[in-house]
Design a protein around this motif. Structure first.
Motif, PDB file in Angstrom:
ATOM      1  N   ARG A   1     -23.015   8.594  58.162  1.00  0.00           N
ATOM      2  CA  ARG A   1     -23.546   7.349  57.967  1.00  0.00           C
ATOM      3  C   ARG A   1     -25.161   7.350  57.786  1.00  0.00           C
ATOM      4  O   ARG A   1     -26.067   6.792  56.915  1.00  0.00           O
ATOM      5  N   GLU A   2     -25.667   8.367  58.652  1.00  0.00           N
ATOM      6  CA  GLU A   2     -27.076   8.780  58.755  1.00  0.00           C
ATOM      7  C   GLU A   2     -27.519   9.437  57.726  1.00  0.00           C
ATOM      8  O   GLU A   2     -28.898   9.935  57.682  1.00  0.00           O
ATOM      9  N   GLY A   3     -26.532  10.183  56.939  1.00  0.00           N
ATOM     10  CA  GLY A   3     -27.106  11.076  55.785  1.00  0.00           C
ATOM     11  C   GLY A   3     -27.162  12.648  56.284  1.00  0.00           C
ATOM     12  O   GLY A   3     -27.424  13.473  55.638  1.00  0.00           O
ATOM     13  N   GLU A   4     -26.806  12.891  57.762  1.00  0.00           N
ATOM     14  CA  GLU A   4     -26.518  14.037  58.388  1.00  0.00           C
ATOM     15  C   GLU A   4     -25.296  14.724  58.047  1.00  0.00           C
ATOM     16  O   GLU A   4     -24.481  15.298  58.945  1.00  0.00           O
ATOM     17  N   ASN A   5     -25.201  15.161  56.630  1.00  0.00           N
ATOM     18  CA  ASN A   5     -23.950  15.626  56.218  1.00  0.00           C
ATOM     19  C   ASN A   5     -23.478  17.084  56.779  1.00  0.00           C
ATOM     20  O   ASN A   5     -22.374  17.083  57.014  1.00  0.00           O
ATOM     21  N   GLU A   6     -24.433  17.881  56.600  1.00  0.00           N
ATOM     22  CA  GLU A   6     -24.258  19.270  57.291  1.00  0.00           C
ATOM     23  C   GLU A   6     -23.596  19.258  58.696  1.00  0.00           C
ATOM     24  O   GLU A   6     -22.567  19.909  59.187  1.00  0.00           O
ATOM     25  N   GLU A   7     -24.307  18.574  59.754  1.00  0.00           N
ATOM     26  CA  GLU A   7     -23.768  18.379  61.028  1.00  0.00           C
ATOM     27  C   GLU A   7     -22.724  17.573  61.092  1.00  0.00           C
ATOM     28  O   GLU A   7     -21.732  17.865  61.740  1.00  0.00           O
ATOM     29  N   ALA A   8     -22.293  16.589  60.244  1.00  0.00           N
ATOM     30  CA  ALA A   8     -21.150  15.645  60.169  1.00  0.00           C
ATOM     31  C   ALA A   8     -20.144  16.496  59.801  1.00  0.00           C
ATOM     32  O   ALA A   8     -18.926  16.373  60.618  1.00  0.00           O
ATOM     33  N   ARG A   9     -20.273  17.630  58.959  1.00  0.00           N
ATOM     34  CA  ARG A   9     -19.059  18.498  58.566  1.00  0.00           C
ATOM     35  C   ARG A   9     -18.625  19.363  59.724  1.00  0.00           C
ATOM     36  O   ARG A   9     -17.476  19.532  59.962  1.00  0.00           O
ATOM     37  N   ARG A  10     -19.713  20.014  60.362  1.00  0.00           N
ATOM     38  CA  ARG A  10     -19.608  20.691  61.299  1.00  0.00           C
ATOM     39  C   ARG A  10     -18.703  20.180  62.546  1.00  0.00           C
ATOM     40  O   ARG A  10     -17.758  20.734  63.096  1.00  0.00           O
ATOM     41  N   LEU A  11     -19.219  18.807  62.684  1.00  0.00           N
ATOM     42  CA  LEU A  11     -18.419  18.298  63.852  1.00  0.00           C
ATOM     43  C   LEU A  11     -16.941  17.659  63.382  1.00  0.00           C
ATOM     44  O   LEU A  11     -16.054  17.578  64.237  1.00  0.00           O
ATOM     45  N   ALA A  12     -16.999  17.511  62.375  1.00  0.00           N
ATOM     46  CA  ALA A  12     -15.590  16.992  61.577  1.00  0.00           C
ATOM     47  C   ALA A  12     -14.609  18.296  61.824  1.00  0.00           C
ATOM     48  O   ALA A  12     -13.363  18.209  61.921  1.00  0.00           O
ATOM     49  N   GLU A  13     -15.098  19.566  61.354  1.00  0.00           N
ATOM     50  CA  GLU A  13     -14.217  20.616  61.541  1.00  0.00           C
ATOM     51  C   GLU A  13     -13.805  21.089  63.022  1.00  0.00           C
ATOM     52  O   GLU A  13     -12.834  21.379  63.377  1.00  0.00           O
ATOM     53  N   GLN A  14     -14.857  20.616  63.819  1.00  0.00           N
ATOM     54  CA  GLN A  14     -14.655  20.888  65.503  1.00  0.00           C
ATOM     55  C   GLN A  14     -13.649  19.832  65.901  1.00  0.00           C
ATOM     56  O   GLN A  14     -12.653  20.218  66.578  1.00  0.00           O
ATOM     57  N   ALA A  15     -13.660  18.636  65.183  1.00  0.00           N
ATOM     58  CA  ALA A  15     -12.458  17.439  65.684  1.00  0.00           C
ATOM     59  C   ALA A  15     -11.336  18.026  65.215  1.00  0.00           C
ATOM     60  O   ALA A  15     -10.435  17.898  65.972  1.00  0.00           O
ATOM     61  N   LEU A  16     -11.174  18.617  63.936  1.00  0.00           N
ATOM     62  CA  LEU A  16      -9.972  19.079  63.544  1.00  0.00           C
ATOM     63  C   LEU A  16      -9.398  20.376  64.591  1.00  0.00           C
ATOM     64  O   LEU A  16      -8.097  20.235  65.003  1.00  0.00           O
ATOM     65  N   VAL A  17     -10.229  21.171  64.980  1.00  0.00           N
ATOM     66  CA  VAL A  17      -9.718  22.233  65.787  1.00  0.00           C
ATOM     67  C   VAL A  17      -9.272  21.931  67.359  1.00  0.00           C
ATOM     68  O   VAL A  17      -8.370  22.048  67.805  1.00  0.00           O
ATOM     69  N   ASP A  18      -9.885  20.874  67.846  1.00  0.00           N
ATOM     70  CA  ASP A  18      -9.783  20.100  68.855  1.00  0.00           C
ATOM     71  C   ASP A  18      -8.416  19.336  68.873  1.00  0.00           C
ATOM     72  O   ASP A  18      -7.743  19.540  69.857  1.00  0.00           O
ATOM     73  N   ALA A  19      -8.325  18.540  67.721  1.00  0.00           N
ATOM     74  CA  ALA A  19      -6.916  17.988  67.624  1.00  0.00           C
ATOM     75  C   ALA A  19      -5.827  19.007  67.446  1.00  0.00           C
ATOM     76  O   ALA A  19      -4.551  18.767  68.065  1.00  0.00           O
TER      77      ALA A  19
END
Length: 124
Positions: free
Chosen positions: A67-85
């Motif tokens: 939402r803040e436009g920090e798409n690269e960091e958001a992508r990295r965290l989304a990928e980490q969330a997937l791995v954690d799940a």
């Protein structure tokens, strides 16, 4: 001398601007959310609460960053969330398997005791 310096600044600003214009990680976030739901259904809340909580928190943070436009960091965290799940689901499966093994062992021990009692009663 001023013109080349201004040109360099413009080029630098364009490069910085291009670097932050990564597309929103909608697909990655959706996939992470799907894996989190799957982990929840597999019993991760009971068997792997820490990993599941980490996945949820990272997905929520990724949404906020997007939402803040920090798409690269958001992508990295989304990928980490997937791995954690995925980790939460694997831990839950492992813990369930351990519990099943213990249940089978207990059943085997009960059967052994029953066999021993029957042998003792029949004089064998």
């Amino acid at each position: 001398m001023v013109a080349p310096r201004a040109s360099c600044m413009i080029v630098l600003m364009l490069l910085v601007g291009c670097g932050s214009s990564a597309p929103p990680p909608d697909a990655e976030l959706a996939e992470a959310r799907s894996f989190i739901a799957q982990a929840e259904e597999s019993g991760s809340a009971e068997y792997a609460p820490l990993q599941l909580r980490n996945a949820r928190q990272k997905a929520e943070r990724a949404e906020a960053l997007m939402r803040e436009g920090e798409n690269e960091e958001a992508r990295r965290l989304a990928e980490q969330a997937l791995v954690d799940a995925e980790l939460a689901e694997a831990v839950a499966a492992s813990e369930k398997a351990k519990a099943a093994v213990e249940e089978v062992r207990a059943s085997i021990e009960t059967l052994r005791q029953e066999i021993e009692r029957n042998r003792t009663r029949s004089g064998g």
